[in-house]
Design an enzyme around this catalytic site. Structure first.
Site, short mmCIF file in Angstrom:
data_model
loop_
_atom_site.label_atom_id
_atom_site.label_comp_id
_atom_site.label_asym_id
_atom_site.label_seq_id
_atom_site.Cartn_x
_atom_site.Cartn_y
_atom_site.Cartn_z
N HIS A 99 -31.33 12.91 -16.80
CA HIS A 99 -32.44 12.05 -17.06
C HIS A 99 -33.29 12.04 -15.84
O HIS A 99 -32.68 12.17 -14.42
CB HIS A 99 -31.77 10.66 -17.29
N ASP A 102 -31.94 9.54 -13.13
CA ASP A 102 -30.70 10.16 -12.46
C ASP A 102 -30.96 10.75 -11.18
O ASP A 102 -30.30 10.89 -10.19
CB ASP A 102 -29.74 11.14 -13.40
N GLU A 230 -30.08 12.87 -30.06
CA GLU A 230 -28.65 12.54 -29.98
C GLU A 230 -28.07 11.38 -30.92
O GLU A 230 -28.57 10.05 -30.52
CB GLU A 230 -28.32 12.28 -28.57
N GLU A 266 -22.41 14.23 -29.90
CA GLU A 266 -21.43 13.98 -28.78
C GLU A 266 -20.13 13.22 -29.60
O GLU A 266 -20.30 12.76 -30.65
CB GLU A 266 -22.08 12.69 -28.03
N HIS A 269 -19.77 9.53 -29.70
CA HIS A 269 -20.65 8.85 -30.69
C HIS A 269 -20.31 9.08 -32.32
O HIS A 269 -20.24 8.27 -32.95
CB HIS A 269 -22.28 9.52 -30.70
N ASP A 294 -22.43 17.45 -26.70
CA ASP A 294 -21.97 16.54 -25.38
C ASP A 294 -20.73 16.44 -25.82
O ASP A 294 -20.01 15.87 -26.57
CB ASP A 294 -22.57 15.43 -25.35
N ASP A 305 -18.01 3.21 -25.70
CA ASP A 305 -18.07 4.80 -25.38
C ASP A 305 -17.85 5.01 -24.13
O ASP A 305 -18.46 4.71 -22.84
CB ASP A 305 -19.42 5.00 -25.28
N ASP A 307 -16.37 7.84 -22.60
CA ASP A 307 -16.84 9.22 -22.05
C ASP A 307 -15.83 9.56 -21.01
O ASP A 307 -15.91 9.97 -19.94
CB ASP A 307 -18.14 8.78 -21.11
#
Length: 435
Positions: A99, A102, A230, A266, A269, A294, A305, A307
């Protein structure tokens, strides 16, 4: 070289019997699986945000990591870029994703923010030329800044819509210039918290217009990568407009955009939508919408979420089944949208997490390839639907029979069908042979 990964060497494949914690046991990038190199099947990518920008926070606590680039402005961003490309080499992965926020700090204006992103983009371009690393996809963060608390494309304020458009234009152009193969739109705030202050239809029109503008600009600048949405059902918004693949497809079809956009799916998700990962892949593939992935997993005892890095080869085998059956991901790949835990403070923990993820994907890929090569699974599926390939079944699908004609045929032929077993337990055993 920086000294962030001091004392650590490039991760190599050492085979399933290796006891080296900093080695691949299953991910052998040059191994040929189903006629193609393993790396070319998986096309793995590193998520810039989780690997280098996340601070170790969770919903109940802030920063736990002490990275030398934190709170250092553009100097820190430049150091972070150096460390990132060192990591790409250490983990021996060909792609990365980012992003805009980031890679560079936001400025006092859109112009300053975009300039910062471009400055780091120049560093990326040099590093990519030197190392051969590639950009899988870029995206703009249209959800973290407080200006986006009511959405970006769906915001009731057109000036915020315009600001978001300016962000996306910059990142889309940078993605194109860096040779990025996809551009992702994740609507982290494109939804609502309450219907009391929301015009749902109006916001759908806004989101479609925003997406149309992105598609038009991508074509204008000659970007030939995929535009991806996404899907995510909730968190942070109570209801997200891109709930799951089927919802996204319905939205795109409503506005005539289904031929221009695919999905980046993802694992976490899919779970939050009440689906399995393979469900979302199967639906996307059936609709021609499966663009990229993802890779991660959620903690099954937590409601958000989380991750984690993927660690379930059986789940990944079923995922790769659908990917291989559609001929692969094309320009897409597997981005590790996964992060080390907030107590994992050491630089080596970043390597351990990605080793786990890549070994899991490798086992899943080989399991799926073996399942397909064996042929029995596909044969059982084909046999179950064989009645639709000829005779009355084919005539029904081809539109040759009306409802009345079908009913007359049942009476005339004395059709009195009996149910047949779906053989789920047998199929579960069959799949289990290969994972």
């Amino acid at each position: 070289m920086t000294d962030f990964f001091k004392g650590l060497s490039q991760i190599k494949y050492e085979g399933p019997d290796s006891k080296n914690p900093l080695a691949y046991r299953h991910y052998n990038k040059d191994e040929i699986v189903a006629g193609k190199r393993m790396e070319d099947h998986i096309r793995p990518a590193i998520a810039y945000w989780h690997t280098f920008a996340q601070e170790g926070g969770d919903p109940f606590g802030g920063r736990t990591f002490d990275r030398p680039w934190f709170d250092k402005g553009m100097d820190g961003a430049k150091l972070k870029a150096e460390v990132a490309f060192e990591f790409f080499d250490l983990i021996d992965v060909p792609f990365y994703c980012f992003h805009d926020v980031d890679i560079a700090p936001e400025g006092a204006s859109l112009a300053e923010s975009n300039k910062n992103v471009r400055e780091i983009g120049d560093i990326f371009a040099k590093k990519m030329s030197q190392t051969g690393k590639k950009l899988l996809w870029g995206t703009a963060n249209l959800f973290s800044n407080r200006r986006y608390m009511a959405g970006a494309a769906t915001n009731p304020d057109p000036e915020i819509f315009a600001y978001a458009a300016g962000q996306v234009k910059n990142v889309l152009e940078l993605t194109h210039e860096l040779g990025g193969q996809n551009y992702v739109l994740w609507g982290g705030r494109e939804g609502y918290e309450t219907l009391l202050n929301t015009k749902v239809g109006h916001e759908a029109d806004q989101m479609a217009r925003f997406l149309s503008l992105v598609i038009e600009h991508a074509k204008k600048i000659g970007f030939d990568g995929q535009i991806l949405i996404e899907p995510k059902p909730q968190e942070p918004s109570k209801h997200q407009y891109d709930f799951d693949v089927a919802t996204v497809y319905g939205f795109l079809q409503r506005y005539g955009l289904e031929k221009d956009v695919k999905c980046n799916i993802e694992v976490g998700h899919a779970f939050l939508a009440g689906h399995s990962f393979e469900h979302e892949l199967a639906v996307a593939s059936s609709l021609g919408m499966l663009g990229s992935v993802d890779a991660n997993r959620n903690d099954l005892q937590s409601g958000w979420d989380t991750d984690h890095f993927p660690n379930n080869p059986g789940e990944m085998a079923l995922a790769f089944y659908y990917i291989l059956k559609q001929g692969g991901l094309g320009k897409g790949g597997f981005n590790f949208d996964a992060k080390v835990r907030r107590q994992s403070l050491d630089a080596a923990d970043l390597l351990h997490g990605h080793i786990l993820g890549l070994d899991t994907l490798a086992r899943g890929l080989k399991g799926a390839a073996a399942l397909i090569e064996d042929g029995e699974f596909d044969k059982l599926l084909d046999d179950r639907y064989a009645g639709w390939t000829s005779g009355m079944g084919k005539d029904i699908l081809d539109g040759k029979l009306s409802l009345a004609q079908i009913a007359d045929k049942v009476h005339a032929d004395g059709i009195n069908p009996q149910p047949r077993s779906g053989r789920q337990e047998y199929l579960e055993n069959l799949v289990n042979r290969f994972v």
